[in-house]
Design a protein around this motif. Structure first.
Motif, PDB file in Angstrom:
ATOM      1  N   GLY A  29      -1.189   0.199 -13.163  1.00  0.00           N
ATOM      2  CA  GLY A  29      -2.500   0.817 -13.322  1.00  0.00           C
ATOM      3  C   GLY A  29      -2.989   1.571 -12.106  1.00  0.00           C
ATOM      4  N   VAL A  30      -2.830   0.992 -10.914  1.00  0.00           N
ATOM      5  CA  VAL A  30      -3.358   1.638  -9.710  1.00  0.00           C
ATOM      6  C   VAL A  30      -2.685   2.982  -9.465  1.00  0.00           C
ATOM      7  N   ALA A  31      -1.383   3.097  -9.764  1.00  0.00           N
ATOM      8  CA  ALA A  31      -0.675   4.366  -9.564  1.00  0.00           C
ATOM      9  C   ALA A  31      -0.929   5.326 -10.722  1.00  0.00           C
ATOM     10  N   TRP A  32      -1.036   4.804 -11.943  1.00  0.00           N
ATOM     11  CA  TRP A  32      -1.332   5.663 -13.092  1.00  0.00           C
ATOM     12  C   TRP A  32      -2.660   6.394 -12.889  1.00  0.00           C
ATOM     13  N   ILE A  33      -3.645   5.676 -12.388  1.00  0.00           N
ATOM     14  CA  ILE A  33      -4.954   6.290 -12.141  1.00  0.00           C
ATOM     15  C   ILE A  33      -4.935   7.076 -10.834  1.00  0.00           C
ATOM     16  N   GLY A  34      -4.316   6.503  -9.808  1.00  0.00           N
ATOM     17  CA  GLY A  34      -4.319   7.130  -8.492  1.00  0.00           C
ATOM     18  C   GLY A  34      -3.661   8.497  -8.455  1.00  0.00           C
ATOM     19  N   GLN A  35      -2.687   8.740  -9.340  1.00  0.00           N
ATOM     20  CA  GLN A  35      -1.993  10.031  -9.316  1.00  0.00           C
ATOM     21  C   GLN A  35      -2.950  11.205  -9.528  1.00  0.00           C
ATOM     22  N   PHE A  36      -4.018  10.992 -10.295  1.00  0.00           N
ATOM     23  CA  PHE A  36      -4.954  12.081 -10.578  1.00  0.00           C
ATOM     24  C   PHE A  36      -5.913  12.336  -9.417  1.00  0.00           C
ATOM     25  N   PHE A  37      -5.859  11.470  -8.385  1.00  0.00           N
ATOM     26  CA  PHE A  37      -6.654  11.673  -7.181  1.00  0.00           C
ATOM     27  C   PHE A  37      -5.842  12.346  -6.079  1.00  0.00           C
ATOM     28  N   VAL A  38      -4.540  12.510  -6.319  1.00  0.00           N
ATOM     29  CA  VAL A  38      -3.691  13.173  -5.323  1.00  0.00           C
ATOM     30  C   VAL A  38      -4.158  14.597  -5.027  1.00  0.00           C
ATOM     31  N   PRO A  39      -4.475  15.418  -6.064  1.00  0.00           N
ATOM     32  CA  PRO A  39      -4.938  16.778  -5.744  1.00  0.00           C
ATOM     33  C   PRO A  39      -6.244  16.809  -4.969  1.00  0.00           C
ATOM     34  N   LEU A  40      -7.102  15.801  -5.156  1.00  0.00           N
ATOM     35  CA  LEU A  40      -8.323  15.728  -4.350  1.00  0.00           C
ATOM     36  C   LEU A  40      -7.962  15.509  -2.886  1.00  0.00           C
ATOM     37  N   GLY A  41      -6.978  14.636  -2.659  1.00  0.00           N
ATOM     38  CA  GLY A  41      -6.532  14.406  -1.292  1.00  0.00           C
ATOM     39  C   GLY A  41      -5.891  15.637  -0.684  1.00  0.00           C
ATOM     40  N   GLN A  66       0.828  -1.204   0.000  1.00  0.00           N
ATOM     41  CA  GLN A  66       0.000   0.000   0.000  1.00  0.00           C
ATOM     42  C   GLN A  66       0.865   1.258   0.000  1.00  0.00           C
ATOM     43  N   ALA A  67       1.920   1.239   0.820  1.00  0.00           N
ATOM     44  CA  ALA A  67       2.802   2.402   0.917  1.00  0.00           C
ATOM     45  C   ALA A  67       3.556   2.625  -0.397  1.00  0.00           C
ATOM     46  N   TRP A  68       3.984   1.533  -1.031  1.00  0.00           N
ATOM     47  CA  TRP A  68       4.718   1.644  -2.301  1.00  0.00           C
ATOM     48  C   TRP A  68       3.812   2.207  -3.395  1.00  0.00           C
ATOM     49  N   TYR A  69       2.598   1.673  -3.491  1.00  0.00           N
ATOM     50  CA  TYR A  69       1.657   2.179  -4.492  1.00  0.00           C
ATOM     51  C   TYR A  69       1.351   3.653  -4.255  1.00  0.00           C
ATOM     52  N   GLY A  70       1.177   4.017  -2.972  1.00  0.00           N
ATOM     53  CA  GLY A  70       0.893   5.410  -2.656  1.00  0.00           C
ATOM     54  C   GLY A  70       2.063   6.319  -2.976  1.00  0.00           C
TER      55      GLY A  70
END
Length: 331
Positions: free
Chosen positions: A54-66, A19-23
């Protein structure tokens, strides 16, 4: 979804291991895109190296929401919750098609999937299986809806689904390959390329998205394929695998995975209750002279069963005992 959203808001624990690596990779990719865009494409290709990105490619665009919410972790978890919501929505649509439009049956199946212990647990973890189960469900939905699609729309959906499935995890075909083959067969049997102007515009837009995703998937695997193969070998049967399971006979491992599947998808009394319901359904079908459903729906059900048996048998030949690998069997 509301309990999971509340969980993500309240959870303040430090993420461990994967989880930490993906994040970390998700946050790094967003930082490079925002501040050093010239370095971003190379970082996308090098992401993880051994695991599909895939999880990080998509997840990066949710970083600004966080960042806006005061917690990057919460923003990343929103991507996981979005994937779970998409999975449940597709399962509901699958239920409607297989039950000739019965909302009660479709809702029952969706609630069963949503309340499965492993499904609820994985909604709280920033791991790849949530995206993977979405893509597997997507491919099964395509296979079921294929007879009513135009050839162009079907091609576009397949390109998007297969690309995201491989970007989610390299093992995705294990869970949905037969459904994909049926969808390809329907592609060649389709009567027309497009139905009308609206269908053409929507299909071309989806095809454009699919082409970008396919290019990304091909580029990443071309760059990292050997690393992926080496990692899969040591993670399933090498010495490292002993950190995640134990060696044993095929029979002992099969018993373990059958028990894990029951615990992952059903509360204790559900297996007995569902078995009784199924027997009652068979009896009523026989009593009223019910004949088999249309061939297409029967094939989908058979393919789903084959995948369940195949995956459990395959898992029984390896050391690894990570129960989260069962999640893509949910659809």
């Amino acid at each position: 979804m509301l309990p999971s959203i509340y969980w993500a808001l309240r959870d303040k624990t430090v993420w461990p291991w994967d989880q930490a690596w993906y994040g970390e990779v998700s946050a790094d990719l967003w930082f490079l895109l925002a501040h050093h865009p010239g370095q971003w494409p190379a970082s996308m290709l090098n992401a993880f190296g051994t695991k599909a990105p895939g999880v990080a490619w998509i997840g990066q665009f949710f970083v600004p929401l966080g960042q806006a919410a005061g917690s990057i972790e919460f923003g990343l978890m929103l991507s996981i919750l979005a994937a779970h919501f998409g999975t449940l929505l597709l399962m509901y649509r699958i239920g409607l098609r297989l039950s000739s439009g019965s909302r009660a049956i479709a809702l029952f199946g969706t609630l069963l999937a949503a309340s499965a212990p492993l499904s609820a647990a994985m909604a709280h973890q920033y791991l790849v299986e949530s995206l993977q189960v979405l893509t597997v469900t997507y491919i099964f939905w395509i296979a079921i809806a294929a007879p009513e699609m135009s050839r162009l729309r079907l091609l576009a959906h397949l390109l998007v689904a297969v690309s995201v499935a491989l970007l989610a995890k390299s093992t995705s075909p294990l869970y949905c390959a037969l459904a994909g083959v049926l969808a390809v067969y329907s592609f060649f049997r389709a009567n027309s390329w497009v139905k009308d102007r609206r269908d053409r515009i929507g299909s071309l837009a989806l095809l454009f998205i699919g082409s970008i995703l396919a290019a990304g998937a091909l580029g990443w695997y071309a760059h990292n394929l050997q690393h992926v193969i080496d990692f899969a070998r040591i993670a399933t049967s090498g010495a490292i695998a002993l950190n995640y399971g134990v060696a044993g006979t095929f029979y002992s491992k099969l018993v373990y995975w059958l028990g894990a599947a029951r615990a992952s998808f059903f509360i204790p009394f559900a297996v007995t209750a569902l078995s009784l319901i199924a027997l009652a359904g068979v009896y009523l079908a026989w009593k009223h002279g019910y004949r088999a459903r249309p061939k297409h729906a029967t094939l989908i059900a058979a393919f789903a069963l084959v995948h369940i048996v195949f995956v459990l048998a395959l898992f029984s030949t390896q050391v690894n005992q990570e129960n989260r690998y069962l999640l893509p069997l949910l659809p």
